[in-house]
Scaffold this motif. Structure first.
Motif, short mmCIF file in Angstrom:
data_model
loop_
_atom_site.label_atom_id
_atom_site.label_comp_id
_atom_site.label_asym_id
_atom_site.label_seq_id
_atom_site.Cartn_x
_atom_site.Cartn_y
_atom_site.Cartn_z
N VAL A 55 91.66 73.46 107.42
CA VAL A 55 90.97 74.27 108.44
C VAL A 55 92.02 74.89 109.37
O VAL A 55 91.95 76.07 109.70
CB VAL A 55 89.97 73.40 109.25
N GLY A 56 93.02 74.10 109.76
CA GLY A 56 94.09 74.61 110.61
C GLY A 56 94.84 75.76 109.95
O GLY A 56 95.13 76.78 110.59
N GLU A 57 95.11 75.61 108.64
CA GLU A 57 95.80 76.68 107.91
C GLU A 57 94.94 77.95 107.90
O GLU A 57 95.45 79.06 108.04
CB GLU A 57 96.08 76.26 106.46
N ALA A 58 93.63 77.78 107.73
CA ALA A 58 92.72 78.93 107.69
C ALA A 58 92.71 79.63 109.05
O ALA A 58 92.68 80.87 109.12
CB ALA A 58 91.31 78.49 107.30
N LEU A 59 92.74 78.86 110.13
CA LEU A 59 92.76 79.45 111.48
C LEU A 59 94.07 80.20 111.73
O LEU A 59 94.09 81.24 112.39
CB LEU A 59 92.56 78.36 112.54
N LEU A 60 95.17 79.69 111.16
CA LEU A 60 96.46 80.39 111.26
C LEU A 60 96.40 81.71 110.50
O LEU A 60 96.79 82.75 111.02
CB LEU A 60 97.58 79.52 110.67
N ASP A 97 86.45 87.61 110.57
CA ASP A 97 87.49 87.50 109.55
C ASP A 97 86.86 87.13 108.21
O ASP A 97 86.31 86.04 108.07
CB ASP A 97 88.51 86.44 109.97
N PRO A 98 86.93 88.04 107.21
CA PRO A 98 86.25 87.77 105.93
C PRO A 98 86.79 86.53 105.21
O PRO A 98 86.04 85.79 104.61
CB PRO A 98 86.47 89.04 105.10
N ALA A 99 88.10 86.31 105.30
CA ALA A 99 88.68 85.14 104.61
C ALA A 99 88.20 83.85 105.27
O ALA A 99 87.90 82.87 104.58
CB ALA A 99 90.20 85.23 104.63
N LEU A 100 88.12 83.86 106.59
CA LEU A 100 87.66 82.67 107.30
C LEU A 100 86.18 82.44 106.99
O LEU A 100 85.77 81.31 106.70
CB LEU A 100 87.88 82.85 108.81
N ALA A 101 85.40 83.50 107.00
CA ALA A 101 83.97 83.38 106.68
C ALA A 101 83.79 82.82 105.27
O ALA A 101 82.89 82.01 105.03
CB ALA A 101 83.28 84.73 106.83
N ALA A 102 84.65 83.22 104.34
CA ALA A 102 84.55 82.76 102.95
C ALA A 102 84.94 81.29 102.83
O ALA A 102 84.55 80.60 101.89
CB ALA A 102 85.44 83.61 102.05
N PHE A 103 85.71 80.79 103.79
CA PHE A 103 86.19 79.40 103.79
C PHE A 103 85.08 78.44 104.20
O PHE A 103 85.10 77.27 103.87
CB PHE A 103 87.38 79.32 104.76
#
Length: 109
Positions: A55-60, A97-103
């Motif tokens: 999750v931290g990596e995704a927020l970065l 953020d589409p990548a975050l939403a996909a996560f």
């Protein structure tokens, strides 16, 4: 009223919201105020620490957190320019953020 963090059906998003909320409360905004990356798993059960760090990596990657190089360990902080997006995620569970939403594993509450 917006849904509470505890009521968020997605564990990853719930954890992200808690982490951002805690960093905000501790004033970890901008590169001068940072915390060890490993602290991002605080509050996660032991068997979910790896996922909490993901999750931290995704927020970065989404640009909500910035990374400050430090001797021997990674340090992160809330990016000042991302504060509107950080507040939207904490308060409403939403992201542009589409990548975050996909996560996330469940739709936004």
């Amino acid at each position: 009223a917006p849904p509470t963090i505890d009521g968020d059906p997605c564990w990853r998003r719930r954890h992200a919201r808690r982490v951002l909320q805690r960093l905000l409360r501790l004033g970890k905004v901008g590169g001068g105020f940072h915390t060890a990356f490993d602290h991002l798993y605080r509050g996660a059960p032991a068997d979910q620490r790896h996922e909490a760090l993901e999750v931290g990596e995704a927020l970065l990657r989404a640009g909500l957190l910035g990374e400050k190089p430090s001797v021997g360990q990674r340090h992160v902080y809330l990016r000042r320019e991302a504060l509107p997006a950080i507040h939207a995620l904490i308060e409403r569970g939403v992201t542009d953020d589409p990548a975050l939403a996909a996560f996330w594993t469940a739709p936004a509450p």
